[in-house]
Write a protein that holds these residues in place. Structure first.
Motif, PDB file in Angstrom:
ATOM      1  N   ASN A  28       1.382   4.136  -2.971  1.00 31.55           N
ATOM      2  CA  ASN A  28       1.163   5.571  -2.758  1.00 31.55           C
ATOM      3  C   ASN A  28       2.339   6.384  -3.286  1.00 31.55           C
ATOM      4  OD1 ASN A  28      -1.327   5.201  -1.554  1.00 31.55           O
ATOM      5  ND2 ASN A  28      -0.560   5.402   0.543  1.00 31.55           N
TER       6      ASN A  28
ATOM      7  N   GLU B 195       0.832  -1.211   0.000  1.00 30.49           N
ATOM      8  CA  GLU B 195       0.000   0.000   0.000  1.00 30.49           C
ATOM      9  C   GLU B 195       0.864   1.258   0.000  1.00 30.49           C
ATOM     10  OE1 GLU B 195      -3.210   0.231  -0.368  1.00 30.49           O
ATOM     11  OE2 GLU B 195      -3.618  -1.930  -0.306  1.00 30.49           O
TER      12      GLU B 195
ATOM     13  N   ALA C  26      -6.104   2.811   3.299  1.00 30.36           N
ATOM     14  CA  ALA C  26      -4.892   2.067   3.644  1.00 30.36           C
ATOM     15  C   ALA C  26      -4.152   2.699   4.824  1.00 30.36           C
ATOM     16  CB  ALA C  26      -3.979   1.963   2.432  1.00 30.36           C
TER      17      ALA C  26
HETATM   18 MG    MG Z   1      -3.114   4.103  -1.289  1.00 30.96          MG
END
Ligand code: MG
Ligand code: ADP
Length: 329
Positions: free
Chosen positions: A26, A22, A91
């Protein structure tokens, strides 16, 4: 909200590897061209991810850790509903509910960086100035420190790190244009520079998959004129002797996937030449019109759904079979 976060955390945060996935996604979303990952004790003690991406605005920093549209989930009976909400925008909130998390970020326009911290609960948004170059650092400490039941499900440090490393490898193979570094307990595991040329890409593949793979691999780059499908990458020679099923990387429009249609087509293409107990080894990239594929069937799994799976199957099979038949000893 804390209960909601911890419930959802069970869905998205299974182990250190899922946290890394996650957070790295990002960083890639933020346009980073360089990502450094530092891990201690398989990720349970510490995961620190620093990128040089666009950063997060001071005002948005606390928002990045808060969950949207989740106040509805107050009781355990609603647990099933969590799945249908999807994990988007959740997340960091989920991870922060089961760890000690700090988020430090600086945008190009800001004079200094800003930092927010949480300790396993919804944060009291205290934003403090910090020193940090342009980009973002996420630090996750003591994963599952407040959920001992989940902590018990973690495997050994070695196993957890292996899963985490696999996530990094997949992302590194999916983005040659991004530099990656991974360290574990102070030791450098991967040091991957940006790879623009084919030679540099092969060097990256060698460093991730081993030079024995790339030295015995054939280069593929085929475009189907009628459909516009393109397949490129590397397929291992059948003589390549690593008899493990773990050197099978297949990316569709830049995302690693595992798919029955693909696996079947590749296996069939190798069928004549695979010896007993051997597996095909490959790093392959399929590019096609995004309208012909649903990638987000499930955000945490690696499924796709091809609109015309027959077309895809036949293209993969024919392309690879021709290649593999040619290299038969
Ligand atoms: Mg994310
Ligand atoms: P999502 O990625 O689904 O939006 P996340 O919880 O993963 O949800 O992240 C929340 C938000 O925080 C992102 O939408 C993004 O705006 C911001 N963010 C998180 N990590 C970074 C990063 N490394 N660089 C820039 N922005 C980030």
């Amino acid at each position: 909200p804390r209960l909601a976060n911890q419930i959802a955390a069970g869905e998205v945060v299974e182990r250190p590897a899922s946290v890394i996935k996650e957070i790295l996604e990002n960083s890639l979303d933020a346009g980073a061209s360089k990502v450094d990952v530092e891990i201690e004790q398989g990720g349970v003690k510490l995961m620190r991810i620093r990128d040089n991406g666009a950063g997060i605005d001071k005002e948005d920093l606390p928002l990045a850790l808060s969950r949207h549209a989740t106040s509805k989930i107050q009781v355990l009976e609603d647990l099933e509903a969590v799945g249908s909400l999807g994990f988007r925008g959740e997340a960091l909130a989920s991870i922060s509910s089961v760890s000690r998390l700090s988020l430090t970020s600086r945008q190009a326009s800001q004079e200094n960086a800003w930092q927010v911290q949480t300790e396993g609960r919804d944060m009291e948004a205290t934003i403090e100035p910090a020193a940090h170059p342009e980009g973002t650092t996420v630090e996750v400490k003591d994963l599952f420190f407040n959920t001992p039941a989940r902590r018990k499900f973690l495997k050994t440090e070695k196993t957890e790190f292996r899963h985490l490393d696999e996530v990094v490898k997949r992302l590194a193979l999916s983005r040659f244009d991004v530099a990656f570094q991974l360290r574990h307990n102070g030791k450098v595991i991967h040091q991957l520079r940006q790879a623009d040329s084919q030679l540099e890409q092969e060097r990256r593949v060698a460093s991730i998959c081993g030079s024995a793979f790339i030295d015995n691999a054939l280069n593929v780059d085929v475009v189907a004129e009628a459909s516009g499908l393109r397949l490129w990458g590397w397929v291992g020679l059948p003589t390549f002797s690593r008899s493990q099923a773990d050197l099978q990387y297949f990316f569709v429009n830049g995302r690693m996937i595992k798919d029955k249609v693909v696996t079947h087509a590749v296996r069939q293409a190798y069928a004549d030449v695979l010896y007993h107990g051997r597996f095909p080894a490959y790093v392959l990239y399929l590019e096609l019109d995004p309208a012909l594929v649903d990638v987000n069937v499930h955000p945490t799994k690696h499924e796709v759904r091809f609109r015309e799976s027959r077309l895809v199957h036949d293209f993969l099979f024919r392309t690879l079979h021709r290649l593999i038949a040619d290299m038969r000893p």
